[in-house]
Design a protein around this motif. Structure first.
Motif, PDB file in Angstrom:
ATOM      1  N   ASP B  59      11.264 -23.798 -24.153  1.00 58.72           N
ATOM      2  CA  ASP B  59      10.527 -22.586 -24.518  1.00 58.72           C
ATOM      3  C   ASP B  59      11.284 -21.728 -25.530  1.00 58.72           C
ATOM      4  O   ASP B  59      10.804 -20.681 -25.934  1.00 58.72           O
ATOM      5  N   TRP B  60      12.467 -22.141 -25.927  1.00 58.15           N
ATOM      6  CA  TRP B  60      13.213 -21.368 -26.942  1.00 58.15           C
ATOM      7  C   TRP B  60      12.697 -21.748 -28.323  1.00 58.15           C
ATOM      8  O   TRP B  60      12.426 -22.934 -28.578  1.00 58.15           O
ATOM      9  N   PRO B  61      12.628 -20.804 -29.244  1.00 55.30           N
ATOM     10  CA  PRO B  61      12.207 -21.157 -30.607  1.00 55.30           C
ATOM     11  C   PRO B  61      13.185 -22.143 -31.253  1.00 55.30           C
ATOM     12  O   PRO B  61      14.389 -22.133 -30.948  1.00 55.30           O
ATOM     13  N   GLU B  62      12.650 -22.931 -32.145  1.00 48.62           N
ATOM     14  CA  GLU B  62      13.400 -23.987 -32.837  1.00 48.62           C
ATOM     15  C   GLU B  62      14.757 -23.496 -33.378  1.00 48.62           C
ATOM     16  O   GLU B  62      15.779 -24.156 -33.209  1.00 48.62           O
ATOM     17  N   THR B  63      14.769 -22.330 -34.012  1.00 49.38           N
ATOM     18  CA  THR B  63      15.999 -21.832 -34.649  1.00 49.38           C
ATOM     19  C   THR B  63      17.178 -21.817 -33.681  1.00 49.38           C
ATOM     20  O   THR B  63      18.295 -22.156 -34.053  1.00 49.38           O
ATOM     21  N   VAL B  64      16.929 -21.428 -32.463  1.00 47.49           N
ATOM     22  CA  VAL B  64      18.037 -21.321 -31.512  1.00 47.49           C
ATOM     23  C   VAL B  64      18.138 -22.580 -30.658  1.00 47.49           C
ATOM     24  O   VAL B  64      19.223 -22.981 -30.232  1.00 47.49           O
ATOM     25  N   ARG B  65      17.004 -23.256 -30.450  1.00 41.39           N
ATOM     26  CA  ARG B  65      17.041 -24.489 -29.652  1.00 41.39           C
ATOM     27  C   ARG B  65      17.857 -25.565 -30.347  1.00 41.39           C
ATOM     28  O   ARG B  65      18.635 -26.288 -29.729  1.00 41.39           O
ATOM     29  N   SER B  66      17.688 -25.655 -31.683  1.00 45.04           N
ATOM     30  CA  SER B  66      18.333 -26.734 -32.445  1.00 45.04           C
ATOM     31  C   SER B  66      19.856 -26.653 -32.382  1.00 45.04           C
ATOM     32  O   SER B  66      20.540 -27.665 -32.465  1.00 45.04           O
ATOM     33  N   GLY B 245      23.199  -5.535 -21.500  1.00 42.47           N
ATOM     34  CA  GLY B 245      22.091  -5.752 -22.426  1.00 42.47           C
ATOM     35  C   GLY B 245      21.741  -7.237 -22.416  1.00 42.47           C
ATOM     36  O   GLY B 245      22.475  -8.043 -22.970  1.00 42.47           O
ATOM     37  N   ASP B 246      20.651  -7.567 -21.764  1.00 40.32           N
ATOM     38  CA  ASP B 246      20.228  -8.973 -21.653  1.00 40.32           C
ATOM     39  C   ASP B 246      19.374  -9.286 -22.886  1.00 40.32           C
ATOM     40  O   ASP B 246      18.158  -9.362 -22.820  1.00 40.32           O
ATOM     41  N   VAL B 247      20.052  -9.445 -24.007  1.00 39.62           N
ATOM     42  CA  VAL B 247      19.396  -9.389 -25.313  1.00 39.62           C
ATOM     43  C   VAL B 247      18.573 -10.639 -25.658  1.00 39.62           C
ATOM     44  O   VAL B 247      17.402 -10.551 -26.029  1.00 39.62           O
ATOM     45  N   GLY B 248      19.206 -11.807 -25.532  1.00 36.01           N
ATOM     46  CA  GLY B 248      18.602 -13.040 -26.051  1.00 36.01           C
ATOM     47  C   GLY B 248      17.216 -13.329 -25.516  1.00 36.01           C
ATOM     48  O   GLY B 248      16.298 -13.665 -26.266  1.00 36.01           O
ATOM     49  N   GLU B 256       8.834 -11.997 -34.521  1.00 32.81           N
ATOM     50  CA  GLU B 256       9.778 -12.031 -35.644  1.00 32.81           C
ATOM     51  C   GLU B 256      10.772 -13.179 -35.538  1.00 32.81           C
ATOM     52  O   GLU B 256      11.392 -13.560 -36.521  1.00 32.81           O
ATOM     53  N   THR B 257      10.959 -13.727 -34.336  1.00 33.13           N
ATOM     54  CA  THR B 257      11.894 -14.842 -34.193  1.00 33.13           C
ATOM     55  C   THR B 257      11.133 -16.174 -34.112  1.00 33.13           C
ATOM     56  O   THR B 257      11.731 -17.213 -33.873  1.00 33.13           O
ATOM     57  N   GLN B 258       9.836 -16.131 -34.303  1.00 33.47           N
ATOM     58  CA  GLN B 258       9.033 -17.343 -34.146  1.00 33.47           C
ATOM     59  C   GLN B 258       8.154 -17.660 -35.355  1.00 33.47           C
ATOM     60  O   GLN B 258       7.952 -18.828 -35.678  1.00 33.47           O
ATOM     61  N   ALA B 259       7.603 -16.630 -35.991  1.00 31.88           N
ATOM     62  CA  ALA B 259       6.632 -16.858 -37.068  1.00 31.88           C
ATOM     63  C   ALA B 259       7.296 -17.563 -38.254  1.00 31.88           C
ATOM     64  O   ALA B 259       8.345 -17.139 -38.737  1.00 31.88           O
ATOM     65  N   MET B 295      23.601 -13.280 -24.980  1.00 28.23           N
ATOM     66  CA  MET B 295      22.957 -13.633 -26.247  1.00 28.23           C
ATOM     67  C   MET B 295      22.804 -15.149 -26.371  1.00 28.23           C
ATOM     68  O   MET B 295      23.407 -15.907 -25.619  1.00 28.23           O
ATOM     69  N   ARG B 296      22.032 -15.568 -27.367  1.00 28.58           N
ATOM     70  CA  ARG B 296      21.749 -16.992 -27.517  1.00 28.58           C
ATOM     71  C   ARG B 296      22.298 -17.637 -28.791  1.00 28.58           C
ATOM     72  O   ARG B 296      22.875 -18.705 -28.739  1.00 28.58           O
ATOM     73  N   HIS B 297      22.087 -17.033 -29.942  1.00 31.38           N
ATOM     74  CA  HIS B 297      22.437 -17.734 -31.173  1.00 31.38           C
ATOM     75  C   HIS B 297      23.886 -17.468 -31.585  1.00 31.38           C
ATOM     76  O   HIS B 297      24.274 -16.306 -31.752  1.00 31.38           O
ATOM     77  N   PRO B 298      24.675 -18.542 -31.792  1.00 32.52           N
ATOM     78  CA  PRO B 298      26.099 -18.352 -32.139  1.00 32.52           C
ATOM     79  C   PRO B 298      26.305 -17.514 -33.393  1.00 32.52           C
ATOM     80  O   PRO B 298      27.244 -16.705 -33.445  1.00 32.52           O
TER      81      PRO B 298
END
Lengths: 285, 313
Positions: B59-66, B245-248, B256-259, B295-298
Motif C-alpha cells: 500500500d506504499w506509493p512506488e516512490t518509497v516502496r521501490s 511525529g508519526d510522519v511517514g 501529493e505523494t501519489q499523483a 519516517m519512510r523515505h531515506p
C-alpha cells in the motif's frame, strides 16, 4: 444579583416531554423549586420552536406564572413565539426578559419587540460570522448592539450584555476572556451596563461531578468582575454564595483551614485563569 | 553598552527518554523551546526512526516502496537493511498486518515477527500496532512480552485501550506512546489516566496525532506547540514527555505523494515532490516540538537530519 433559573429547558428530557404533552405538573414543580432556591426569574427555553412555538411559549409563560410570582425569561430564536409569550406575561411579577438579540440582523426584530412591549432584553455579543475571538471583540460587538438598541428605542438600562460563555474543556482561554469582557461591558456606559451570562455552558462537556465545582467558582469570579445576572442553577448559585467568603480568601492567597476545599478552589482558579492546562482529571493532579 | 539578546528561561523541562539496549539512544531533556539552545540546554538531537512493517508495503506509493525492493518482503531483512545500509538510529515496526481489515494476523504471529526483528538488530525498536483499538490491545500485550528486556517503545495507547497496553508496557519495562486525536485537553487527560495506573510519566511519549502538510498540519503544529509551552511555562509534569511525529504514514497517503507527472504535470517530479513532502512535514513537526519522528523515505530522512544539523549548531 439576579439568578435566572435555567432548568426549564427543552434540552432536558423531562422538560421536553412535559412540553410535548402539555403536562403542567413537572414544569410547575421545577419552576417552584427554582423559585424556592432563590431564582428571581425563570428561563423558558423552548428551542428554535419552528412549529407551534407561539402556543408553546404562551403555555409555558402561563404555566410558570400560575405557581410562581416571578417574571419569565423568554428563550427562543422564534420571534413570533416571543411575542406570544410577551402578550400573556403577567407583568405584576416583574418585566419579562427576551433571550436574545445579537449583532446578527436576523435578531434585530427582537429589539423591536422589546421596545414595543417595554421589556428587557439580552444582547448576545456575537455577530453573523463565528464566535468572538477575545474580550475586545466582544466589547466591539456590544457597542454595536447598544447603538442598535437606542435606534430601536430600547433604553440601555433594559439591555443585558452577554459575552457568551464557552466550554472550558475545549476553549479554556475564553474563560478569562469572558471575565475581561464583563469588566469592559461595565465601563461602556454610565450608569454601567447590565451583564448576564449563560453560566453552565462553562462546564458543558466536563465530567458530571466536576460541573458544579466549575460553575460555582466561575460564577464567583464573574461576580467579582461585576456580573449582574446569570442564567444558572439557583441551587448551585446559593451554594456558591455560601462559599463566597472562603473563596475570596483563597483568591487572595489566604489559608482557609480546610486544605481539601482550598485545593479544589485553587486548582479551579488556575484552570479558569489558564495557569494550568485543563484536563477532565485536573482535580486529581 | 553592548547589546545583550534577551533570553527566555523556563521552570519546566522535557523528560529525557532513553530507548534500546545495545545501541541505546536518548532524546528529549531540553528546558527550552525547540532548538533554542542559546537559551538553555538541548542535550539531545531529535531521533528519526525508519518505519518498516510486518507485511510487504504493497500500500506504499512506488516512490518509497521501490527503495525497499528485495528486502521488504521480510521484516527481518528490511530491518537489517535500515540498520546496516541506511544507518538507522532506530526502527519503528508497524504491525499493520494484524489489522482485522488487512491480513488479520494474530498476536502469536506478531510476537514472532517482533522476536525475529529484535534478534536481528541492535538499534532500538518502536513497536506499533495497526491502530485498531481492540486488536491493538491483544497484539501489543503479546509483543510487549516478546520484547521484554529490550527497552522498546510500544504503542499506541489510546482512550479506548490504554489500560491493557499500559499494563503490558509497565510489566515488561517498555516506554509507551499515548495517542489522542488532536485535542490538547484530551492529550493531557490520557497522560493523567495512564500515570494514575502507576505508569511513570518519565517513560511516556505523547502523540497528539500527526497530519501531513496540506492536510491539517496546522492543527498538529498548534497542539504540539501548546503542549510544549504547557511543559515549559506552566511546568505541567504530565505534558513533559517527549512528543512523537508519526510522519511517514500520514504523508505517504496524500495525493501529493501519489499523483503522477502525467496526471498533474504542473506539480513537477513525483519523486522530488513526495520526498520533499515528507521532509517538510517532518521539519514542521520538529519546529513545533517533536523529539521523535517516524519516517519512510531515506532521502527525506537525510534532508531532515541535515536540517537538524543546522539547527543544532
Amino acid at each position: 444579583m439576579l439568578i435566572i433559573g435555567e432548568k426549564l429547558s427543552i434540552i432536558a428530557k423531562r422538560v421536553r416531554e412535559a412540553m410535548l404533552k402539555r403536562d403542567k405538573a413537572p414544569i410547575q414543580e421545577i419552576a417552584k423549586e427554582q423559585w424556592m432556591a432563590g431564582a428571581g426569574m425563570i428561563d423558558a427555553n423552548i428551542g428554535p420552536a419552528e412549529d407551534g412555538g407561539e402556543a408553546l411559549m404562551e403555555w409555558m409563560v402561563t404555566t410558570i406564572q400560575e405557581v410562581v410570582p416571578l417574571p419569565v425569561c423568554l428563550d427562543t430564536t422564534n420571534y413570533k413565539a416571543i411575542e406570544a409569550g410577551l402578550k400573556v406575561h403577567n407583568n405584576q411579577w416583574g418585566r419579562p426578559l427576551i433571550n436574545s438579540t445579537s449583532n446578527d440582523p436576523e435578531r434585530f426584530p427582537m429589539l423591536e419587540l422589546a421596545a414595543r412591549y417595554n421589556c428587557q432584553i439580552i444582547g448576545l455579543t456575537v455577530g453573523k460570522g463565528g464566535l468572538p475571538a477575545d474580550a475586545e471583540e466582544r466589547a466591539a460587538i456590544a457597542a454595536e448592539i447598544m447603538a442598535r438598541a437606542m435606534e430601536y428605542g430600547v433604553p440601555l438600562e433594559d439591555l443585558y450584555l452577554d459575552p457568551l460563555v464557552l466550554q472550558i474543556a475545549t476553549s479554556q482561554d475564553h474563560a478569562q476572556k469572558v471575565i475581561e469582557a464583563i469588566k469592559m461591558f461595565k465601563e461602556m456606559n454610565d450608569p454601567p451596563m447590565k451583564t448576564v451570562v449563560g453560566l453552565s455552558n462553562i462546564s458543558n462537556g466536563c465530567p458530571k461531578q466536576l460541573r458544579p465545582v466549575i460553575n460555582k467558582y466561575y460564577f464567583l469570579m464573574l461576580l467579582d468582575a461585576g456580573l449582574d445576572a446569570a442564567i444558572a442553577d439557583p441551587k448551585e448559585m446559593a451554594e456558591a454564595m455560601e462559599e463566597r467568603p472562603l473563596f475570596e480568601k483563597v483568591l487572595f492567597g489566604d489559608n482557609i483551614g480546610d486544605p481539601k476545599k482550598e485545593m479544589v478552589m485553587k486548582k479551579t482558579i488556575d484552570i479558569i485563569l489558564g495557569k494550568t492546562l485543563y484536563a477532565h482529571s485536573y482535580l486529581e493532579m | 553598552m553592548a547589546f545583550v539578546a534577551p533570553k527566555e528561561t523556563f521552570s519546566g523541562k522535557v523528560f529525557e527518554v532513553t530507548i534500546g539496549t545495545d545501541k541505546a539512544i536518548s532524546f528529549g531533556g531540553e528546558n527550552v523551546l525547540p532548538f533554542h539552545s542559546f537559551e538553555g540546554t538541548v542535550p539531545h538531537r531529535p531521533v528519526i526512526a525508519y518505519e518498516i512493517q510486518d507485511v510487504p508495503p504493497e500500500d506504499w506509493p512506488e516512490t518509497v516502496r521501490s527503495v525497499y525492493e528485495g528486502v521488504s518482503s521480510d521484516p527481518v531483512s528490511w530491518a537489517r537493511f535500515c540498520e546496516d545500509k541506511l544507518n538507522a538510529k532506530a526502527i519503528a515496526l508497524r504491525l499493520i498486518g494484524t489489522h482485522p481489515d488487512r491480513e488479520n494476523k494474530g498476536p502469536e504471529e506478531a510476537k514472532k515477527v517482533v522476536s525475529d526483528v529484535l534478534s536481528a538488530i541492535k538499534v532500538p525498536l518502536i513497536i506499533l500496532g495497526s491502530n485498531h483499538v481492540e486488536k491493538d490491545s491483544e497484539v501489543l500485550v503479546a509483543v510487549a512480552e516478546a520484547a521484554k528486556d529490550r527497552n522498546c517503545i510500544i504503542g499506541k495507547a489510546q482512550e479506548g485501550n490504554y489500560k491493557t497496553i499500559t499494563a503490558a508496557a509497565m510489566a515488561h519495562n517498555h516506554k509507551l506512546i499515548a495517542m489522542s486525536e488532536l485535542d490538547i485537553n484530551l492529550s493531557k487527560q490520557l497522560n493523567i489516566l495512564i500515570t494514575q495506573m502507576g505508569f511513570p510519566k518519565e517513560r511516556l511519549i505523547t502523540d497528539p496525532m500527526c497530519s501531513a502538510l496540506g492536510y491539517g498540519i496546522e492543527y498538529t503544529y498548534s497542539v504540539m506547540e501548546r503542549i510544549r509551552l504547557a511543559a515549559l511555562t506552566q511546568n505541567d509534569a504530565v505534558m513533559q514527555p517527549p512528543l512523537l511525529g508519526d510522519v511517514g504514514t500520514y504523508v505517504w497517503k496524500v495525493k501529493e505523494t501519489q499523483a503522477s507527472e502525467t496526471e498533474l504535470p504542473s506539480w513537477g517530479s513525483l519523486k522530488e515532490r513526495s520526498i520533499t513532502w515528507e521532509a517538510v512535514t517532518a521539519a514542521a513537526m520538529l519546529v513545533a516540538g517533536a523529539e521523535l519522528l517516524i519516517m519512510r523515505h531515506p532521502e527525506a530522512v537525510v534532508a531532515v537530519e541535515r536540517f537538524i544539523d543546522e539547527l543544532m549548531q
